[in-house]
Design a protein around this motif. Structure first.
Motif, PDB file in Angstrom:
ATOM      1  N   LEU A 109       0.691  -1.035  -0.073  1.00 15.71           N
ATOM      2  CA  LEU A 109       0.291   0.091  -0.070  1.00 15.71           C
ATOM      3  C   LEU A 109       0.462   1.196  -0.001  1.00 15.71           C
ATOM      4  O   LEU A 109       0.138   2.351  -0.506  1.00 15.71           O
ATOM      5  CB  LEU A 109      -0.641   0.199   1.090  1.00 15.71           C
ATOM      6  N   GLN A 110       2.437   1.263   0.267  1.00 17.82           N
ATOM      7  CA  GLN A 110       3.079   2.181   1.102  1.00 17.82           C
ATOM      8  C   GLN A 110       3.660   2.777  -0.681  1.00 17.82           C
ATOM      9  O   GLN A 110       3.931   3.785  -0.583  1.00 17.82           O
ATOM     10  CB  GLN A 110       3.620   1.846   1.922  1.00 17.82           C
ATOM     11  N   SER A 111       4.126   1.695  -1.053  1.00 17.77           N
ATOM     12  CA  SER A 111       5.459   1.179  -1.770  1.00 17.77           C
ATOM     13  C   SER A 111       5.067   1.039  -3.541  1.00 17.77           C
ATOM     14  O   SER A 111       5.846   2.078  -4.295  1.00 17.77           O
ATOM     15  CB  SER A 111       6.139   0.614  -1.581  1.00 17.77           C
ATOM     16  N   THR A 112       3.657   1.059  -3.744  1.00 23.82           N
ATOM     17  CA  THR A 112       3.719   0.290  -4.936  1.00 23.82           C
ATOM     18  C   THR A 112       1.685   0.877  -5.614  1.00 23.82           C
ATOM     19  O   THR A 112       1.152   1.802  -4.490  1.00 23.82           O
ATOM     20  CB  THR A 112       2.381  -1.207  -5.300  1.00 23.82           C
ATOM     21  N   ASN A 113       1.731   1.650  -6.634  1.00 25.25           N
ATOM     22  CA  ASN A 113      -0.077   1.606  -7.157  1.00 25.25           C
ATOM     23  C   ASN A 113      -0.654   0.628  -7.892  1.00 25.25           C
ATOM     24  O   ASN A 113      -1.778   0.544  -7.424  1.00 25.25           O
ATOM     25  CB  ASN A 113       0.157   3.024  -8.456  1.00 25.25           C
ATOM     26  N   MET A 114      -0.334  -0.322  -6.652  1.00 24.43           N
ATOM     27  CA  MET A 114      -1.244  -1.639  -6.961  1.00 24.43           C
ATOM     28  C   MET A 114      -2.423  -1.595  -5.935  1.00 24.43           C
ATOM     29  O   MET A 114      -3.091  -0.883  -5.072  1.00 24.43           O
ATOM     30  CB  MET A 114      -0.574  -3.020  -6.258  1.00 24.43           C
ATOM     31  N   SER A 115      -3.860  -1.886  -7.130  1.00 23.86           N
ATOM     32  CA  SER A 115      -5.349  -1.538  -6.332  1.00 23.86           C
ATOM     33  C   SER A 115      -5.258  -2.469  -5.214  1.00 23.86           C
ATOM     34  O   SER A 115      -4.619  -3.450  -5.358  1.00 23.86           O
ATOM     35  CB  SER A 115      -6.093  -2.426  -7.882  1.00 23.86           C
ATOM     36  N   ILE A 116      -5.960  -2.013  -4.138  1.00 20.73           N
ATOM     37  CA  ILE A 116      -6.295  -2.555  -3.299  1.00 20.73           C
ATOM     38  C   ILE A 116      -6.299  -4.453  -3.404  1.00 20.73           C
ATOM     39  O   ILE A 116      -6.253  -5.134  -2.575  1.00 20.73           O
ATOM     40  CB  ILE A 116      -7.355  -1.727  -2.045  1.00 20.73           C
ATOM     41  N   ASP A 117      -7.665  -4.288  -4.399  1.00 18.42           N
ATOM     42  CA  ASP A 117      -8.056  -6.036  -4.311  1.00 18.42           C
ATOM     43  C   ASP A 117      -6.994  -6.200  -5.092  1.00 18.42           C
ATOM     44  O   ASP A 117      -6.533  -8.109  -4.576  1.00 18.42           O
ATOM     45  CB  ASP A 117      -9.313  -5.785  -5.709  1.00 18.42           C
ATOM     46  N   ALA A 118      -5.820  -6.077  -6.350  1.00 21.86           N
ATOM     47  CA  ALA A 118      -4.480  -6.968  -6.120  1.00 21.86           C
ATOM     48  C   ALA A 118      -3.348  -6.868  -4.963  1.00 21.86           C
ATOM     49  O   ALA A 118      -3.504  -8.531  -5.435  1.00 21.86           O
ATOM     50  CB  ALA A 118      -4.166  -6.270  -7.662  1.00 21.86           C
ATOM     51  N   ILE A 119      -3.597  -6.515  -4.198  1.00 23.99           N
ATOM     52  CA  ILE A 119      -2.584  -6.446  -3.283  1.00 23.99           C
ATOM     53  C   ILE A 119      -3.498  -7.537  -2.524  1.00 23.99           C
ATOM     54  O   ILE A 119      -3.098  -8.532  -1.875  1.00 23.99           O
ATOM     55  CB  ILE A 119      -2.588  -5.011  -1.947  1.00 23.99           C
ATOM     56  N   ALA A 120      -4.539  -7.472  -1.993  1.00 24.31           N
ATOM     57  CA  ALA A 120      -5.602  -8.562  -1.285  1.00 24.31           C
ATOM     58  C   ALA A 120      -4.944  -9.799  -1.796  1.00 24.31           C
ATOM     59  O   ALA A 120      -4.688 -11.008  -1.653  1.00 24.31           O
ATOM     60  CB  ALA A 120      -7.028  -8.449  -1.279  1.00 24.31           C
ATOM     61  N   GLU A 121      -5.424 -10.223  -3.209  1.00 25.29           N
ATOM     62  CA  GLU A 121      -4.928 -11.584  -3.779  1.00 25.29           C
ATOM     63  C   GLU A 121      -2.808 -12.162  -3.923  1.00 25.29           C
ATOM     64  O   GLU A 121      -3.063 -13.292  -3.380  1.00 25.29           O
ATOM     65  CB  GLU A 121      -5.309 -11.228  -5.654  1.00 25.29           C
ATOM     66  N   SER A 122      -2.259 -10.871  -4.444  1.00 19.23           N
ATOM     67  CA  SER A 122      -0.912 -10.749  -3.570  1.00 19.23           C
ATOM     68  C   SER A 122      -0.618 -11.310  -2.242  1.00 19.23           C
ATOM     69  O   SER A 122      -0.036 -12.335  -2.594  1.00 19.23           O
ATOM     70  CB  SER A 122      -0.068  -9.874  -4.086  1.00 19.23           C
ATOM     71  N   VAL A 123      -1.438 -11.166  -1.294  1.00 22.13           N
ATOM     72  CA  VAL A 123      -0.926 -11.915  -0.031  1.00 22.13           C
ATOM     73  C   VAL A 123      -1.261 -12.826   0.305  1.00 22.13           C
ATOM     74  O   VAL A 123      -1.402 -13.313   1.531  1.00 22.13           O
ATOM     75  CB  VAL A 123      -0.833 -10.773   0.926  1.00 22.13           C
ATOM     76  N   GLY A 124      -2.464 -13.237  -0.636  1.00 23.80           N
ATOM     77  CA  GLY A 124      -3.390 -14.941  -0.870  1.00 23.80           C
ATOM     78  C   GLY A 124      -4.316 -14.440   0.230  1.00 23.80           C
ATOM     79  O   GLY A 124      -4.558 -15.456   0.892  1.00 23.80           O
ATOM     80  N   TYR A 125      -4.808 -13.452   0.124  1.00 26.61           N
ATOM     81  CA  TYR A 125      -6.345 -13.239   0.163  1.00 26.61           C
ATOM     82  C   TYR A 125      -7.447 -13.503  -1.480  1.00 26.61           C
ATOM     83  O   TYR A 125      -7.420 -12.867  -2.130  1.00 26.61           O
ATOM     84  CB  TYR A 125      -6.971 -11.942   0.851  1.00 26.61           C
ATOM     85  N   GLU A 126      -8.333 -14.331  -1.151  1.00 25.98           N
ATOM     86  CA  GLU A 126      -9.134 -15.242  -2.404  1.00 25.98           C
ATOM     87  C   GLU A 126     -10.734 -14.199  -2.450  1.00 25.98           C
ATOM     88  O   GLU A 126     -11.109 -13.683  -3.335  1.00 25.98           O
ATOM     89  CB  GLU A 126      -9.773 -16.419  -2.454  1.00 25.98           C
ATOM     90  N   ASP A 127     -10.822 -14.021  -0.559  1.00 22.52           N
ATOM     91  CA  ASP A 127     -11.382 -13.032  -0.846  1.00 22.52           C
ATOM     92  C   ASP A 127     -11.415 -11.618  -0.167  1.00 22.52           C
ATOM     93  O   ASP A 127     -11.022 -10.763   0.942  1.00 22.52           O
ATOM     94  CB  ASP A 127     -12.987 -13.318   0.161  1.00 22.52           C
ATOM     95  N   SER A 128     -11.262 -10.259  -0.956  1.00 27.32           N
ATOM     96  CA  SER A 128     -10.934  -9.062  -0.924  1.00 27.32           C
ATOM     97  C   SER A 128     -12.440  -8.550   0.457  1.00 27.32           C
ATOM     98  O   SER A 128     -11.246  -8.045   1.567  1.00 27.32           O
ATOM     99  CB  SER A 128     -11.605  -7.884  -2.061  1.00 27.32           C
ATOM    100  N   SER A 129     -13.357  -8.672   0.897  1.00 24.64           N
ATOM    101  CA  SER A 129     -13.872  -8.149   2.242  1.00 24.64           C
ATOM    102  C   SER A 129     -13.219  -8.763   3.456  1.00 24.64           C
ATOM    103  O   SER A 129     -13.544  -8.217   4.131  1.00 24.64           O
ATOM    104  CB  SER A 129     -14.954  -8.638   2.047  1.00 24.64           C
TER     105      SER A 129
END
Length: 333
Positions: free
Chosen positions: A292-312
């Motif tokens: 969140l601090q160092s990239t412009n990735m979307s929050i959904d993409a960040i959630a997926e990249s760290v292992g959350y299949e469900d963004s909510s």
């Protein structure tokens, strides 16, 4: 290097009273009517037994560099951040976790958070630099290094990031001139206002650690908590979790390390004071914070990249841990 005004004051007290003089006896000198009033904030900081990162770190800078005051009496204290002590010139006495040691030109000692220590130097010729590193930068920048290699620094970082280990590593570099140039560059960069200053310092410190391993690992020693690990396999389990946090499971660990899931859970709790699930969640969220601090990735993409299949689920867990949504956190940072 010329003495600062406060160092001249400390030097006078040293010659009047000896090396064990007590700073607390001179509160009047640092009061509003005292000759050293301009240093009153620093004086109050020097009297503390535990020092918080907020006292040292400027803005979002994760690494700060200070020169240790000469003629300052030994004062045992601890920090909530990592500290690298480098003796640029001269000799000093250090006490770390009640172990006394001498440090000379070129020696480096790396301390984990909350490690009790003190340093004293009583000579104009002594120059000691303290490189302070927020724990968050270790968790975001050095966790891959810690997880993917097997060496004394890797073990140290992995153990230190578990929050409950007070440890240190000492390197005798034989006054390595190449290493000294890196320290000089870090100090110079820290005092500059150049573009990408923060990024440069982060990478210089990473390079410093690599140089220590490349040329001086065999001339190092560490506290017993790093070297006397009863079972290296247990630490390998922790490092595997740190490296594969996005999809690791108790079942996969059980199959890989030939332990029951109950044994794996017990090992994780012993090392981290957390359940397996809580430990993995903490790593995921720390990684998400960095993205969140160092990239412009979307929050959904960040959630997926760290292992959350469900963004909510990611949103709920993030807010539960940090008190704000990922979007709010990104705006504030």
């Amino acid at each position: 290097m010329e003495l600062l005004e406060i160092e001249k004051y400390l030097k006078q007290k040293y010659f009047e009273l000896g090396p064990s003089y007590n700073l607390e006896d001179f509160k009047n000198d640092f009061s509003e009517d005292g000759d050293m009033f301009e240093y009153t904030n620093l004086y109050s900081l020097l009297l503390r037994n535990s020092i918080d990162s907020s006292n040292f770190f400027e803005g979002d800078h994760p690494i700060e560099v200070f020169r240790h005051l000469r003629y300052l009496p030994a004062k045992e204290h601890s920090n909530d951040h990592f500290e690298v002590i480098y003796v640029f010139s001269g000799q000093v006495k250090a006490t770390i976790n009640n172990e006394e040691m001498s440090m000379k030109d070129g020696d480096i000692c790396i301390l984990s958070p909350n490690t009790s220590h003190s340093i004293s130097s009583f000579s104009d010729e002594v120059i000691v630099y303290n490189i302070l590193i927020k724990s968050e930068i270790f968790e975001s920048q050095f966790i891959d290094f810690a997880s993917n290699t097997n060496n004394i620094l890797s073990n140290f970082f992995s153990l230190s990031l578990l929050k409950n280990v007070n440890a240190y590593i000492f390197f005798d570099t034989n006054n390595d001139s190449h290493l000294k140039e890196y320290i000089k560059y870090i100090v110079k960069e820290h005092t500059s206002e150049r573009k990408y200053r923060k990024e440069m310092i982060n990478n210089l410190v990473s390079a410093l650690f690599i140089l220590l391993l490349r040329y001086h690992e065999e001339h190092s020693f560490s506290s017993s908590l790093v070297t006397d690990i009863k079972n290296q396999k247990n630490l390998d389990i922790i490092k595997h979790i740190q490296n594969n946090y996005s999809d690791v499971t108790l079942t996969s660990l059980s199959e890989m390390f030939s332990y029951s899931e109950r044994q794996i859970s017990r090992i994780v709790r012993t090392f981290t004071n957390y359940s397996f699930g809580k430990f993995v969640t903490n790593i995921k969220l720390e990684k998400a914070m960095n993205l969140l601090q160092s990239t412009n990735m979307s929050i959904d993409a960040i959630a997926e990249s760290v292992g959350y299949e469900d963004s909510s689920a990611f949103f709920r867990q993030f807010k539960k841990n940090f008190g704000s949504t990922p979007a709010t956190y990104r705006k504030l940072k």
